[in-house]
Design an enzyme around this catalytic site. Structure first.
Site, PDB file in Angstrom:
ATOM      1  N   ASN A 318      51.373  81.228  54.648  1.00  0.00           N
ATOM      2  CA  ASN A 318      51.596  81.159  56.097  1.00  0.00           C
ATOM      3  C   ASN A 318      52.649  80.092  56.418  1.00  0.00           C
ATOM      4  O   ASN A 318      52.405  79.154  57.195  1.00  0.00           O
ATOM      5  CB  ASN A 318      50.277  80.860  56.821  1.00  0.00           C
ATOM      6  CG  ASN A 318      50.272  81.402  58.240  1.00  0.00           C
ATOM      7  OD1 ASN A 318      51.296  81.867  58.746  1.00  0.00           O
ATOM      8  ND2 ASN A 318      49.126  81.329  58.891  1.00  0.00           N
ATOM      9  N   HIS A 349      43.596  78.727  65.345  1.00  0.00           N
ATOM     10  CA  HIS A 349      43.052  79.899  64.664  1.00  0.00           C
ATOM     11  C   HIS A 349      41.938  80.567  65.459  1.00  0.00           C
ATOM     12  O   HIS A 349      41.785  81.790  65.374  1.00  0.00           O
ATOM     13  CB  HIS A 349      42.534  79.509  63.277  1.00  0.00           C
ATOM     14  CG  HIS A 349      43.583  79.530  62.219  1.00  0.00           C
ATOM     15  ND1 HIS A 349      44.375  78.437  61.930  1.00  0.00           N
ATOM     16  CD2 HIS A 349      43.988  80.518  61.370  1.00  0.00           C
ATOM     17  CE1 HIS A 349      45.209  78.749  60.954  1.00  0.00           C
ATOM     18  NE2 HIS A 349      45.006  79.994  60.593  1.00  0.00           N
TER      19      HIS A 349
END
EC number: 2.3.1.-
Length: 495
Positions: A318, A349
């Site tokens: 990521n 998140h």
């Protein structure tokens, strides 16, 4: 999920059409912005229904905040609003509508849009308010010197190439692509008074796209055939915990978490391929003259699977999110930048408790891994044979630590997460604390504006590559002699 995949495949075809018929040499940036935005909103509407209005509302209010607040403080207000709006949407989705489901939902694209809103706000603040000498090299490179128009802003946030799965890109990179300046080189005359512009041949992304689609196919096949046979939840099965030996349990932990990764490989690689197919993502040429289409790539699979340190894993997983965390939080934190960055990552998140357990565990693991690396590694790198043994041991340790850390991220809830950790007697938590007590850890100097001495685990090498910019083009017309990264040519290009 089917809608998501269908929309991404449609976006791939649209990207080929966009590059072929709406190439920057054939049409104006205005048309390219309009088409990219309308296609993006159409895909969002098809995939998420009227929930897609959240994308426009979040972007629109953030733009209004930027206009009325002014460049001095708008980055703070945009950051709080965008992250707060995302959090409210995540709370309603998780605790009211759809707890524990991994189905594609509208909060996923909102996570990417939140990154774009906040990163652009900071870039405008850096470019239009802060003094140039106060900026770090990366901030200076990415600083935006004028306020975007509403169309440019919506196009950046909601274009069809990245609205569903990203990846994040800098505003300057995106505008450079839309305006067709991605392949322009400028080199200074010997007297330094005059710039001569050379137009570089538009390289084809076809090979890069084909390679990435092959990776997508293999990842999808692995996910559909292997992943379901190795559920992460089996790590907390009562019978398995009671009968399996420690080596067997740790081996299953590793393979079950490894099997959980291909779905991310599929989604991120397909998103990268879509951008490449549209002509976006070109970084330049390597030393062998081969085109590099990894400007906005989000992962490097080989480095992930064979990482020999916690840092190496996070450097290649990521990537764009890690860079976002570094730029909006780590570089600007006045105290405990590592802890603040992990907390921001958890909030971004979502609101599942497992995310917070994972990232709090990640703080311990990161600090412990850094302490070990700084105090021990140099003893094992001189002899190739010793270095090989060291790499094997650190690979095994890293894979165990990563798997141990991310179990709550997959299990989501507190009870199963603590069931897993208690079954392992919190062994790696205790080991990390002991490491921090035994080995000295280099600390960030208080009040430092640039945390160069303790660069975070995220993407130091990528940042260094992006900053190889000043006067680094070759003085020949051979395109393979390119030395400068395409991303950071903005000091040479006309704003």
């Amino acid at each position: 999920q089917v809608n998501f995949v269908v929309c991404q495949l449609f976006a791939l075809l649209a990207a080929v059409w966009f590059r072929t018929y709406l190439h920057s040499s054939k049409t104006s940036p205005f048309i390219r912005h309009v088409v990219a935005t309308l296609l993006g909103l159409y895909l969002a509407l098809f995939c998420f229904g009227w929930y897609a209005l959240h994308f426009v509302i979040q972007s629109g209010i953030s733009y209004y905040i930027m206009i009325i607040i002014g460049v001095e403080n708008m980055h703070k207000y945009c950051f709080v609003f965008a992250l707060g709006y995302l959090t409210v949407c995540q709370i309603t989705r998780v605790y009211i509508f759809d707890y524990g489901q991994y189905s594609a939902d509208f909060s996923g694209p909102m996570m990417i849009i939140t990154q774009k809103i906040t990163s652009l706000a900071f870039e405008i603040h850096d470019g239009m308010f802060r003094k140039n000498e106060d900026l770090t090299p990366s901030q200076r490179c990415l600083a935006v010197r004028r306020m975007p128009s509403l169309l440019e802003y919506l196009s950046y946030n909601c274009n069809f190439m990245g609205i569903l799965a990203g990846p994040l890109c800098s505003y300057k990179d995106y505008i450079t692509f839309i305006e067709g300046r991605s392949y322009q080189l400028q080199q200074s005359e010997a007297n330094g008074k005059e710039d001569t512009k050379y137009e570089q041949t538009d390289p084809s992304p076809n090979i890069a796209v084909a390679q990435k689609l092959l990776i997508c196919g293999l990842s999808l096949l692995f996910h559909m055939t292997i992943t379901k046979t190795l559920p992460v939840e089996y790590n907390i099965d009562d019978n398995f915990r009671a009968t399996a030996s420690w080596p067997v349990r740790f081996f299953y932990l590793y393979v079950s978490l490894m099997a959980a990764r291909p779905k991310y490989y599929f989604a991120w690689t397909l998103a990268d391929a879509i951008n490449n197919a549209a002509g976006f993502g070109f970084r330049g040429y390597d030393k062998n003259g081969v085109t590099r289409w990894d400007l906005i790539s989000n992962l490097r699979i080989q480095q992930i699977e064979f990482s020999t340190s916690f840092k190496m894993f996070l450097d290649n997983w990521n990537i764009q999110t890690a860079l976002w965390l570094k730029r909006v939080c780590y570089e600007r934190a006045t105290f405990s930048p590592t802890i603040q960055t992990f907390i921001l990552s958890a909030i971004w998140h979502g609101v599942y408790p497992g995310y917070y357990l994972t990232f709090l565990t990640g703080v311990l693991m990161t600090l412990a891994a850094r302490a070990i690396r700084n105090n021990i590694r140099h003893y094992f790198v001189e002899s190739p044979a010793v270095k090989l043994c060291y790499d094997i041991v650190t690979w095994m340790t890293t894979q165990a630590a990563i798997s141990y850390t991310v179990v709550p991220f997959v299990l989501l809830s507190v009870k199963p997460s603590f069931t897993f950790y208690s079954s392992c007697y919190f062994c790696l938590h205790i080991a990390s604390i002991l490491v921090l007590l035994v080995f000295p850890l280099k600390r960030t100097q208080k009040g430092s504006k640039n945390h160069e001495g303790v660069q975070p685990v995220w993407s130091r090498k990528l940042e260094e590559e992006r900053l190889l910019q000043k006067n680094s083009y070759s003085t020949t017309n051979n395109s393979f002699s390119q030395k400068q990264e395409i991303t950071c040519r903005y000091q040479a290009l006309k704003q």
